[in-house]
Design an enzyme around this catalytic site. Structure first.
Site, PDB file in Angstrom:
ATOM      1  N   GLU A 189     -16.116  10.232 -15.064  1.00 28.31           N
ATOM      2  CA  GLU A 189     -14.976   9.314 -14.954  1.00 28.31           C
ATOM      3  C   GLU A 189     -14.825   8.698 -13.565  1.00 28.31           C
ATOM      4  OE1 GLU A 189     -11.526  11.399 -16.452  1.00 28.31           O
ATOM      5  OE2 GLU A 189     -12.123  10.924 -18.496  1.00 28.31           O
ATOM      6  N   GLU A 246     -15.453  11.890 -24.847  1.00 28.35           N
ATOM      7  CA  GLU A 246     -14.417  12.934 -24.786  1.00 28.35           C
ATOM      8  C   GLU A 246     -13.217  12.506 -25.609  1.00 28.35           C
ATOM      9  OE1 GLU A 246     -12.797  14.047 -21.000  1.00 28.35           O
ATOM     10  OE2 GLU A 246     -14.759  14.228 -20.066  1.00 28.35           O
TER      11      GLU A 246
HETATM   12  C1  GAL Z   1     -10.768  13.811 -18.830  1.00 29.40           C
HETATM   13  C2  GAL Z   1     -11.751  14.550 -17.949  1.00 29.40           C
HETATM   14  C3  GAL Z   1     -11.922  15.977 -18.406  1.00 29.40           C
HETATM   15  C4  GAL Z   1     -10.593  16.618 -18.658  1.00 29.40           C
HETATM   16  C5  GAL Z   1      -9.839  15.790 -19.644  1.00 29.40           C
HETATM   17  C6  GAL Z   1      -8.493  16.358 -19.972  1.00 29.40           C
HETATM   18  O1  GAL Z   1     -10.249  12.696 -18.226  1.00 29.40           O
HETATM   19  O2  GAL Z   1     -12.995  13.929 -17.948  1.00 29.40           O
HETATM   20  O3  GAL Z   1     -12.619  16.685 -17.417  1.00 29.40           O
HETATM   21  O4  GAL Z   1      -9.889  16.706 -17.461  1.00 29.40           O
HETATM   22  O5  GAL Z   1      -9.634  14.508 -19.121  1.00 29.40           O
HETATM   23  O6  GAL Z   1      -7.824  15.561 -20.934  1.00 29.40           O
END
Ligand code: GAL
Length: 677
Positions: free
Chosen positions: A148, A319
């Site tokens: 990110e 994700e």
């Molecule tokens: C994302 C990040 C992850 C985790 C997740 C939590 O933005 O890449 O590592 O923190 O959020 O929702």
């Protein structure tokens, strides 16, 4: 990426947080859930290099071997989003500085300045070592660079980088002074050494400087990514490289421009709403990802995937949250079935699978209550059972990966317009480009139209309608892009605050919207930003909210008008024939029903059709098509069962659909449509 013909399914896997016995259980559970891909090593730097130059790759070797033995492929991450404490102590100049001059300390993640030479060198070093060590590992399917990208900094390295970037863009200081209108408030620079990042200052900052600072960071972060990517590519030319995009107004990254540098666009997505707005956010994020992916220059086959059909907007949901989602002040539990339905909503819109953060819930650490496919309760849990079910479903859906999402409507999206409308001292702080894109997108979605986000300048062949929602900035090329499209027969809907400013956020004079007055046949003299909750009736029966304008027609015909207040009797919506096309102007945000009727009328007049005429309200219909087949995704977001006429085979159940499917509450069907159906 199709992994040996399968969709991607899995998530972030952090074996470094667990003893080795758990790794074997993990692989066994992954097999049960039909996981195909896991992202390993995202934040593992301090476990890979616990002290400067002391490397401990043995545990990662074992993890990768175990995963390989279990038939699970790996997206191997470079750990550069979280340098170890020893790094920041050794290189305090690489710690980030905020706009108010505070130097941050390690203790969280992302605490580095991406412009600091020491950070960049350390990132290259650890990346090079990973590339060398794992280049031939059979589990390796994808490189996942960093995590990110999105940080900024105001330290002296960042300032030097900003100046270099500005010199490149403007060449001489006069051009910079002109672009930033430094004649205002005595900000004229007489030496490059006076040019700084937009640090905390007494009152309003310079808007040109703030806008260029965002652009600079997008390019600086991209350069940091490209350095790592090139090392990885050199070691493994056949393995694709990506990085997971984070979405949000704070992110100084122009994701569309980055798409040319990644082999696969990947996004992380966390809806901020627990209700139906989540589905709207998912549809928009997925469509944006697809729009960005179409700007990818390089689409090489992925490991085990010889048939990647080129540039067609495929991307990957890297994700998402299996269960609890964060909303203001509280985490919300997703009701049963929602994880599956939402995952399929992304796949419907072009994702090459569904990945999650995270595989196993951690015992401690800052995100200890973040949801996971294996929750704190362990595998004997609703979430894990749903994960197993989803794995089975995705397995049955692999063929849809060949399909391209069909969309007759294009919506213009532009990172810089978004950034420019976030500035202070604008006529209303309620109007943001990205919000207006979201409103237009959700309105079209409700009316059943599929949309492709496009960037100014993109080819528009095949789109019946183009929508410009508060596309604030327009350089001359953007103005010509819209003009030529409409002149050649295209239909466009342009909303307030579009084309008002040039690429430096300076006003285009002579009446708003300077870039599009001729196409629209209107001239806006004055803005009338409305107060929160203020509504102005429209003669067509709807209401105007948020914004209103004094619109003078200059060739256009009024379609709707303000019915009260200072603007009573004056046009609110207009239509103008221009060349062979039609240009609509919408000078306010009408209520939802009125906006939907308006966009529906404009779309139909342009020759666009909804994806599935028979889908009842609340049932989302998305079609993917390949030369050989088409697949209709039907997602029932309503609280009752719904029947949708269609014919083919429902891939989820294997059942033949003769003339209609009935979707239970929250149910999904993916119908391989009978030819000619
Ligand atoms: C994302 C990040 C992850 C985790 C997740 C939590 O933005 O890449 O590592 O923190 O959020 O929702």
């Amino acid at each position: 990426m199709v992994l040996d013909g399968r969709l991607c399914y899995g998530g972030d896997y952090n074996p470094e947080q667990w003893p080795a016995e758990v790794w074997e259980q993990d692989v066994e559970l992954m097999r049960q859930a039909r996981v195909t891909l896991v992202t390993v090593g995202v934040f593992a730097w301090s476990r890979l290099e616990p002290a400067p130059g002391r490397y401990t790759f043995d545990w990662l070797d074992r993890v990768l071997d175990l995963l390989h033995a279990g038939g699970i492929r790996v997206a191997l991450a470079t750990p550069t989003a979280s340098p170890p404490p020893w790094f920041s102590l050794a290189h305090p100049d690489a710690l980030p500085v905020t706009a108010d001059g505070v130097r941050l300390h390690h203790g969280s993640r992302d605490t580095y300045c991406a412009a600091a030479p020491a950070y960049r060198a350390a990132a290259r070093r650890i990346t090079g070592l990973l590339a060398e060590r794992y280049a031939d590992h059979p589990a390796l399917a994808l490189w996942h660079v960093h995590n990110e990208y999105g940080t900024t900094c105001h330290c002296h390295h960042a300032e030097a980088g900003f100046r270099r970037w500005l010199r490149d863009r403007y060449r001489d200081l006069d051009a910079l002074n002109d672009a930033w209108t430094t004649s205002f408030w005595s900000q004229h620079h007489s030496d490059w050494a006076q040019v700084s990042t937009p640090r905390a200052t007494q009152y309003l900052p310079n808007p040109g400087q703030v806008l260029d600072f965002r652009r600079y960071w997008s390019d600086e972060l991209l350069a940091a990514y490209v350095e790592q990517r090139d090392l990885l590519r050199a070691a493994t030319p056949a393995v694709p490289v990506t990085t997971n995009y984070v979405l949000g107004d704070w992110v100084p990254v122009d994701h569309a421009r980055w798409a040319a540098e990644v082999d696969l666009v990947a996004i992380d997505h966390y809806p901020s709403d627990a209700g139906p707005a989540a589905e709207e956010q998912i549809a928009l994020a997925a469509d944006l990802a697809r729009g960005w992916a179409r700007h990818g220059a390089r689409h090489q086959p992925c490991a085990g995937d010889d048939d990647l059909p080129g540039t067609r907007g495929s991307w990957l949901l890297m994700e998402s949250a299996p269960n609890l989602i964060y909303t203001a002040g509280r985490m919300h539990t997703r009701e049963p079935g929602r994880m599956t339905r939402h995952s399929l909503a992304y796949v419907a819109r072009g994702s090459r699978g569904a990945m999650f953060f995270q595989w196993r819930a951690p015992r401690g650490g800052a995100e200890l209550f973040h949801s996971a496919l294996v929750p704190h309760a362990g595998p004997d849990s609703r979430i894990f059972r749903e994960a197993v079910e989803l794995g089975g479903i995705l397995d049955r859906l692999a063929e849809v990966d060949a399909g391209v999402v069909e969309a007759p409507v294009a919506i213009a999206w532009d990172a810089a317009s978004g950034w420019a409308l976030q500035q202070r001292a604008l006529p209303s702080d309620r109007i943001h480009h990205h919000t207006e894109v979201a409103v237009a997108h959700r309105t079209l979605r409700r009316a059943g139209y599929a949309c492709d986000p496009v960037l100014p300048g993109d080819p528009l062949t095949g789109y019946a309608l183009l929508v410009l929602p508060a596309l604030y900035l327009a350089d001359d090329d953007t103005a010509a892009w819209v003009r030529d499209y409409v002149h050649g027969g295209g239909h466009v809907v342009i909303s307030y605050l579009s084309g008002v400013a040039d690429e430096h956020a300076r006003i285009r004079l002579g009446g708003y919207p300077g870039a599009y007055r001729d196409v629209l046949g209107v001239r806006v003299e004055e803005f009338h930003p409305l107060a929160d909750g203020e509504e102005v009736p429209l003669t067509g029966g709807g209401t105007a909210r948020f914004w209103a304008e004094t619109v003078r027609v200059a060739g256009a015909e009024p379609v709707d008008a303000y019915a009260a207040g200072v603007l009573a009797g004056q046009p609110a919506v207009t239509r103008h024939r221009y060349g062979d096309g039609v240009a609509w102007y919408v000078s306010t945000r009408p209520d939802e029903g009125t906006y939907q009727r308006l966009l529906d009328e404009a779309a139909r007049a342009a020759g666009a059709a909804p994806t599935c005429l028979d889908a009842p309200p609340g049932v989302e219909a998305v079609r993917r098509r390949s030369p050989e087949a088409s697949w209709l995704f039907l997602l029932n977001h309503t609280a009752s069962a719904q029947r949708v006429p269609t014919a083919g085979i429902d891939l989820l159940t294997g059942a033949v659909v003769e003339d209609a499917v009935t979707l239970p509450i929250g149910g999904v069907a993916v119908v391989r449509e009978r030819a000619g159906a």
